[in-house]
Design an enzyme around this catalytic site. Sequence first.
Site, PDB file in Angstrom:
ATOM      1  N   LYS A  25     -77.611  60.005 -10.599  1.00  0.00           N
ATOM      2  CA  LYS A  25     -77.242  60.077 -11.702  1.00  0.00           C
ATOM      3  C   LYS A  25     -75.558  60.997 -11.008  1.00  0.00           C
ATOM      4  CE  LYS A  25     -79.007  63.651 -13.328  1.00  0.00           C
ATOM      5  NZ  LYS A  25     -80.333  64.758 -13.537  1.00  0.00           N
ATOM      6  N   ARG A  95     -79.549  69.806  -9.493  1.00  0.00           N
ATOM      7  CA  ARG A  95     -80.092  68.633 -10.039  1.00  0.00           C
ATOM      8  C   ARG A  95     -80.380  67.698  -8.824  1.00  0.00           C
ATOM      9  NH1 ARG A  95     -77.621  69.983 -14.643  1.00  0.00           N
ATOM     10  NH2 ARG A  95     -79.271  70.210 -16.819  1.00  0.00           N
ATOM     11  N   GLY A 104     -88.737  63.716 -13.660  1.00  0.00           N
ATOM     12  CA  GLY A 104     -88.834  65.060 -13.698  1.00  0.00           C
ATOM     13  C   GLY A 104     -90.183  65.240 -12.933  1.00  0.00           C
ATOM     14  N   MET A 106     -89.209  65.622  -9.574  1.00  0.00           N
ATOM     15  CA  MET A 106     -88.273  66.301  -8.542  1.00  0.00           C
ATOM     16  C   MET A 106     -87.828  68.054  -9.191  1.00  0.00           C
ATOM     17  SD  MET A 106     -86.479  64.432  -5.705  1.00  0.00           S
ATOM     18  CE  MET A 106     -86.340  63.286  -6.967  1.00  0.00           C
ATOM     19  N   ARG A 339     -77.119  56.707 -17.990  1.00  0.00           N
ATOM     20  CA  ARG A 339     -78.196  55.911 -17.109  1.00  0.00           C
ATOM     21  C   ARG A 339     -78.769  54.706 -18.414  1.00  0.00           C
ATOM     22  NH1 ARG A 339     -82.797  59.658 -16.050  1.00  0.00           N
ATOM     23  NH2 ARG A 339     -83.740  60.080 -18.430  1.00  0.00           N
ATOM     24  N   HIS A 457    -114.748  31.852 -14.902  1.00  0.00           N
ATOM     25  CA  HIS A 457    -114.737  30.738 -16.520  1.00  0.00           C
ATOM     26  C   HIS A 457    -113.797  31.116 -17.573  1.00  0.00           C
ATOM     27  CE1 HIS A 457    -116.177  28.910 -20.033  1.00  0.00           C
ATOM     28  NE2 HIS A 457    -115.612  27.786 -19.558  1.00  0.00           N
ATOM     29  N   ARG A 563    -108.808  19.358 -20.252  1.00  0.00           N
ATOM     30  CA  ARG A 563    -109.809  19.689 -19.582  1.00  0.00           C
ATOM     31  C   ARG A 563    -110.562  18.885 -20.741  1.00  0.00           C
ATOM     32  NH1 ARG A 563    -107.586  25.086 -17.879  1.00  0.00           N
ATOM     33  NH2 ARG A 563    -108.401  25.378 -15.809  1.00  0.00           N
ATOM     34  N   ARG A 619    -107.434  14.623 -18.541  1.00  0.00           N
ATOM     35  CA  ARG A 619    -108.139  14.868 -17.259  1.00  0.00           C
ATOM     36  C   ARG A 619    -109.229  14.452 -16.922  1.00  0.00           C
ATOM     37  NH1 ARG A 619    -109.637  20.303 -14.435  1.00  0.00           N
ATOM     38  NH2 ARG A 619    -110.707  20.935 -16.028  1.00  0.00           N
ATOM     39  N   GLU A 746    -106.130  18.977  -5.351  1.00  0.00           N
ATOM     40  CA  GLU A 746    -106.289  20.467  -5.524  1.00  0.00           C
ATOM     41  C   GLU A 746    -108.056  20.147  -4.422  1.00  0.00           C
ATOM     42  OE1 GLU A 746    -108.936  21.306  -9.098  1.00  0.00           O
ATOM     43  OE2 GLU A 746    -109.653  18.460  -9.105  1.00  0.00           O
ATOM     44  N   SER A 765    -100.786  16.546  -9.685  1.00  0.00           N
ATOM     45  CA  SER A 765    -100.504  17.837 -10.427  1.00  0.00           C
ATOM     46  C   SER A 765    -101.752  18.508  -9.526  1.00  0.00           C
ATOM     47  CB  SER A 765    -101.328  17.389 -11.938  1.00  0.00           C
ATOM     48  OG  SER A 765    -101.492  19.092 -12.574  1.00  0.00           O
ATOM     49  N   THR A 768    -104.397  24.086  -8.277  1.00  0.00           N
ATOM     50  CA  THR A 768    -104.386  25.263  -7.233  1.00  0.00           C
ATOM     51  C   THR A 768    -105.141  25.750  -7.795  1.00  0.00           C
ATOM     52  OG1 THR A 768    -102.605  26.546  -8.793  1.00  0.00           O
ATOM     53  CG2 THR A 768    -101.476  25.408  -6.965  1.00  0.00           C
ATOM     54  N   ASP A 770    -108.631  25.628  -8.074  1.00  0.00           N
ATOM     55  CA  ASP A 770    -109.606  24.773  -6.922  1.00  0.00           C
ATOM     56  C   ASP A 770    -108.543  24.863  -4.988  1.00  0.00           C
ATOM     57  OD1 ASP A 770    -112.287  24.210  -7.368  1.00  0.00           O
ATOM     58  OD2 ASP A 770    -111.067  22.995  -8.694  1.00  0.00           O
ATOM     59  N   CYS A 832    -101.285  22.393 -12.222  1.00  0.00           N
ATOM     60  CA  CYS A 832    -101.785  22.909 -13.748  1.00  0.00           C
ATOM     61  C   CYS A 832    -102.791  23.989 -13.620  1.00  0.00           C
ATOM     62  CB  CYS A 832    -102.734  21.336 -14.463  1.00  0.00           C
ATOM     63  SG  CYS A 832    -103.733  21.076 -13.666  1.00  0.00           S
ATOM     64  N   TYR A 852     -92.712  19.966 -13.546  1.00  0.00           N
ATOM     65  CA  TYR A 852     -92.979  21.177 -14.084  1.00  0.00           C
ATOM     66  C   TYR A 852     -94.035  21.951 -13.644  1.00  0.00           C
ATOM     67  CZ  TYR A 852     -97.455  17.394 -15.126  1.00  0.00           C
ATOM     68  OH  TYR A 852     -98.340  16.893 -14.862  1.00  0.00           O
TER      69      TYR A 852
HETATM   70  C1  PEP Z   1    -107.206  23.952 -10.794  1.00  0.00           C
HETATM   71  O1  PEP Z   1    -108.141  23.591  -9.651  1.00  0.00           O
HETATM   72  O2  PEP Z   1    -106.341  23.882 -10.321  1.00  0.00           O
HETATM   73  C2  PEP Z   1    -107.415  23.386 -12.024  1.00  0.00           C
HETATM   74  C3  PEP Z   1    -106.592  23.156 -13.229  1.00  0.00           C
HETATM   75  O3  PEP Z   1    -109.099  22.584 -12.728  1.00  0.00           O
HETATM   76  P1  PEP Z   1    -109.989  23.209 -13.220  1.00  0.00           P
HETATM   77  O4  PEP Z   1    -109.900  25.629 -13.543  1.00  0.00           O
HETATM   78  O5  PEP Z   1    -110.223  23.381 -14.282  1.00  0.00           O
HETATM   79  O6  PEP Z   1    -110.876  23.180 -12.034  1.00  0.00           O
HETATM   80 MG    MG Z   2    -109.887  22.474 -10.536  1.00  0.00          MG
END
Ligand code: PEP
Ligand code: MG
Length: 878
Positions: A25, A95, A104, A106, A339, A457, A563, A619, A746, A765, A768, A770, A832, A852
């Site tokens: 301020k 102020r 609001g 202080m 502001r 899941h 999948r 996959r 993975e 790919s 991440t 697993d 992925c 990607y």
């Molecule tokens: C993973 O393991 O990151 C993946 C994309 O495969 P899933 O989630 O189907 O095991």
């Molecule tokens: Mg997996």
Amino acid sequence: MIIVDKYVYLFKDGNKDMASVLGGKGANLAEMMSLGLPVPNGFTVSTLACQKYYENNKTLPQDIIEEIYKTIENLEKETKKQFGNKNNPLLVSVRSGARVSMPGMMDTILNLGLNDDIAKSLLVKTKNKRFVYDSYRRLILMYADVVKGYERNMFERFLDDYKQKLNYQSDLDLDGDDMEFITKHFKEIYKSMAGDDFPSDPREQLINAIGAVFKSWNNERAIYYRKLNNIPSEWGTAVNVQEMVYGNIGTNSGTGVAFTRNPATGENKLFGEYLMNAQGEDVVAGIRTPENIDKLKTDMPLIYEEFSDIAKKLESHYKDMQDMEFTIENGKLYMLQTRSGKRTSKACVKIALDLYKEKMITKEDAIMRVEPERLEDLLHKSFRIEDLKEHTPITKGLAASPGAATGAIYFDAISAIKHHKDGEKVILVRLETSPEDIEGMHHAEGVLTVRGGMTSHAAVVARGMGVCCVSGCSDIIIDEESKCLKIGNITVREGEQLSLDGTTGNVYLGSITLEPPVISGDFKEFMQLVSSVKTMGVRANADNAHDAKMAYDFGAEGIGLCRTEHMFFEKERIFHFRQMILADTLEEREKALNYILPYQENDFLSLYKIMAGKPVVVRYLDPPLHEFLPKEESEITSLAKSLNKSTEDIIEKIASLKEFNPMMGHRGCRLLITYPEICVMQTKALIGAAIKAIGEGIKVTPEIMIPLVGSINEFTYLKDIVTKTADAMLKEANLKIKYLVGTMIEVPRATLIADEIAKHADFFSFGTNDLTQMTFGFSRDDAGKFLKDYYAKGILSSDPFKIIDEVGVGSLVKLAIDKGTSMNPFLSLGVCGEHGGDPKSVTFFNEIGLDYVSCSPYRVPIAALAAARSAIKSCDRK
Ligand code: PEP
Ligand code: MG
């Protein structure tokens, strides 16, 4: 300029870049003054003084008090008024103003500098008794509250009793004599509490008020707000001391708040409201209904014109939408604050885009103005705000898949589907979901689970489908028998209404009105800017036509993960898939697979058609087989009957597939190694689809992805099957189609031998989900249960299944990239796992050079924006 050992700055000595010292301020008041705008004069006691105040046992050090006195003298010269001089008094407001706005949180004190003598002379000058004593009684109350910490209710009760006695409806009925009487009594109440008279020395009032505002930096609500917003407690607040201007001095005065653009829609039109003959407090208190700012055009045309010119000037100076406070005192306009204004996500996108089009900011600036998560609000249904206000959450789970849903609850997929087909909006409530529930989830408005984390899941599938999901809501007890759920003493029966907010994790009783997502033209245009800047690709995880279409419409540059197992769950196929699992001989298995083949080929073909030449990574089968088998006895019996087998045989077979640790069990490439015929069938389906797609003029390069590879021989064994099958088909069709065979990375071991794998693989790919599960050794389905203790105890700061663990899992990804590209510089690299849709993780993936990311269709624009922002930041660093 910031000077060491200087604690007090006149507004004319500051600027907008000094927010760390002057607070937001103070810095903006100084900036407005330097722009020549009508700002009441004043000075700022810096945040450094606040720090000194705390170091000095919560008292202002003498040298700072001296500096304040000196600055008052300068202010007196500037204003040509004198503090404490009854003939020409200077009255000020005190102020707070922290580095970032803490609305609001202080304290504030107005009308400082008043005492009995000054009030009398002010009365002579203004001839407005009501105004003078209204100001004085407000000062006494605020001072008692803020400086002395006395309860306000003694004062408020007196005022209420007084009004009641005279049969007044509101404060507006109080006249000048009433105000004088109330002031006198407020002073008495003050004395009865303090033991001393209300201080008549304006300097004493001022120094105590400054100290009190510093003290309010550590009041409970400010501490809470800082925690919520990650504001460091060391920052401290600044205090702005500013000459009072009065909007309540007569009908030619007023006060208001306005935004340079509409903060709800982003429309480029002054938006705000004001009240004539009122103080800021009255606007907030809602006693009178403020007027639309447009009306000021007719009420006070010159003031309106001046104000809208100032608004334009401020906006082009700050290059952003401004939120301004103003006061009109006797027909003269004063600016009290400016502001950057808070805005909805829709307005945020529109304003950034418009400012770029108006050439006020660059394309890169526009992109940096929108936080990626903001886009989430534009992509999902949400609750109508007014309706939501009427509801309180009954419990809270994990905000697993964003959006809002309202509907009748059902505890199994079959009932959910049935009721949905009957035209009812349904919420599927499950202890946890399994692939069997997919169809039910598809038909549901939202999914609520008792167990399961952010990559369970339910969460993964719901996000992929764009279905709202609250998972891991462990307060819920499901009573399967009586078909109801219980949360404390609340019982909700099957068919009764529940509402879920997948963006916050809140669960509400009853139904709440929903509003659909609006993907406006501005949003689209903004995403075009994003695409023109980002360098990393963004694909989607999609395995059916509906999701693929949505991904395409949201700008996905391909499918990064299809999948295939999800394709087996549809009615006609699941029977043959189960037949395949339960087959006793290779022949039986192949027969069952042959039934599925045309369905799968058709699915692939439809994906190729929708993606119109963009890459599609398929996959092969991944989950453990038991997930495809029925659990209910009745279902098992009917399956046995249709398979012409005994129920006992089937039960025995199902039992033999049971594993203690299925996520580390017979799944992924391990299944395909046991049953190469599945790999053959999937290859035939994919290459068959590619041949048909090419026949229809679609450019296709099939990308085949083998899951869960941890050793080189696993990969080469399966690659050999794929290539033999594919080459034979292509030879027969007399076609030369390029196809790629790659792998998911993975399993931690795969990262360590990535160079070896890269000799044979066309792409990596990173899975991440697993990889995180196996690197930490945390079960992705169960970890949510105990991870909350990790956050509470500071062991982890965020969910590693949501935001990539850069130090651990991220290092393995980097290692695999280095090793992989050292062997194969043309290796395509993607991710992925769920992290592909998380902005912070996307930034990391961009920085380490992935080609990607692939995420659920709904997160494609979010990931794209995060990628663009990361590209801009990397450019800035160079
Ligand atoms: C993973 O393991 O990151 C993946 C994309 O495969 P899933 O989630 O189907 O095991
Ligand atoms: Mg997996």
